[in-house]
Motif scaffolding. Structure first.
Motif, PDB file in Angstrom:
ATOM      1  N   TRP A 193      46.855  50.412  33.972  1.00 15.57           N
ATOM      2  CA  TRP A 193      48.008  49.981  34.754  1.00 15.57           C
ATOM      3  C   TRP A 193      48.878  51.125  35.210  1.00 15.57           C
ATOM      4  CZ3 TRP A 193      46.585  45.642  36.410  1.00 15.57           C
ATOM      5  CH2 TRP A 193      45.801  44.815  35.616  1.00 15.57           C
ATOM      6  N   GLU A 194      48.784  52.306  34.557  1.00 16.15           N
ATOM      7  CA  GLU A 194      49.573  53.460  34.956  1.00 16.15           C
ATOM      8  C   GLU A 194      49.238  53.919  36.374  1.00 16.15           C
ATOM      9  OE1 GLU A 194      48.947  56.343  31.884  1.00 16.15           O
ATOM     10  OE2 GLU A 194      50.414  55.399  30.571  1.00 16.15           O
ATOM     11  N   LYS A 195      48.010  53.711  36.810  1.00 12.65           N
ATOM     12  CA  LYS A 195      47.616  54.154  38.156  1.00 12.65           C
ATOM     13  C   LYS A 195      48.261  53.316  39.267  1.00 12.65           C
ATOM     14  CE  LYS A 195      43.266  51.591  38.132  1.00 12.65           C
ATOM     15  NZ  LYS A 195      41.827  51.683  38.063  1.00 12.65           N
ATOM     16  N   GLU A 202      46.897  50.178  28.685  1.00 18.19           N
ATOM     17  CA  GLU A 202      48.012  50.746  29.457  1.00 18.19           C
ATOM     18  C   GLU A 202      47.544  51.771  30.486  1.00 18.19           C
ATOM     19  OE1 GLU A 202      52.339  52.906  28.697  1.00 18.19           O
ATOM     20  OE2 GLU A 202      51.022  52.479  26.987  1.00 18.19           O
ATOM     21  N   GLU A 225      51.528  52.688  39.462  1.00 19.29           N
ATOM     22  CA  GLU A 225      52.969  52.990  39.555  1.00 19.29           C
ATOM     23  C   GLU A 225      53.320  53.650  40.841  1.00 19.29           C
ATOM     24  OE1 GLU A 225      55.124  54.216  36.146  1.00 19.29           O
ATOM     25  OE2 GLU A 225      53.421  53.779  34.861  1.00 19.29           O
ATOM     26  N   LYS A 261      52.910  45.011  34.803  1.00 16.88           N
ATOM     27  CA  LYS A 261      53.995  45.959  35.028  1.00 16.88           C
ATOM     28  C   LYS A 261      55.376  45.352  34.759  1.00 16.88           C
ATOM     29  CE  LYS A 261      53.162  49.507  36.235  1.00 16.88           C
ATOM     30  NZ  LYS A 261      52.922  50.647  35.343  1.00 16.88           N
TER      31      LYS A 261
END
Length: 158
Positions: free
Chosen positions: A154-156, A151, A158, A137
């Motif tokens: 890793w969005e989960k 990607e 945020e 991140k």
């Protein structure tokens, strides 16, 4: 640093690490900026070793040059790992998991305790502060140093 409780699904009443000794010494951290600098100047596998201790959650990518040694099977291998890292001339062993607050800290502590028992003052056992989640991140210059980066994983976070 305090370690989190990583319970295993096969025995939720007893965490996996309860079969092993508690960490005796303090665990020191290394910032992701310092690790990135090491990667650019030294390259993993030379003066330092990066160890990703994730197992079931080993997804979304890993830091380039790191090796995957799941924490759940790590403790009995520490003497062998020490011998291999020593023979390779590693001065730093940098451990990480998702956040480096549970498995990463525990692995670094166990290895650090082994270094203390061996009276080895030439090698350090460190954790990557913020773990792989923090690395992924932190922006493009960190992501560029990841293999198999995804990607969407890793969005989960945020």
């Amino acid at each position: 640093m305090a370690a989190s409780t990583d319970n295993q699904p096969d025995n939720p009443a007893s965490p996996w690490y309860s079969a092993y000794p508690a960490v005796k010494g303090d665990v020191k951290g290394l910032s992701r900026d310092a690790v990135l600098e090491l990667l650019h100047t030294e390259g993993a596998g030379t003066a330092f070793v990066l160890v990703d201790v994730r197992r079931a959650d080993h997804e979304g990518g890993t830091i380039r040059g790191s090796i995957n040694l799941p924490a759940q099977s790590l403790f009995p291998t520490i003497p062998t790992l020490y011998a291999l890292f020593k023979a390779a001339g590693a001065k730093k062993v940098i451990w990480y998991c998702g956040s480096s607050k549970g498995r990463g800290t525990r692995a670094a502590g166990w290895f650090g305790d082994h270094l203390d028992e061996r009276r080895d003052e030439e090698m350090e056992s460190l954790i990557l502060e913020g773990g792989i989640k923090g690395w992924a991140k932190a922006g493009d210059r960190f992501v560029e140093m990841m293999d198999e980066y995804d990607e969407a994983v890793w969005e989960k976070f945020e």
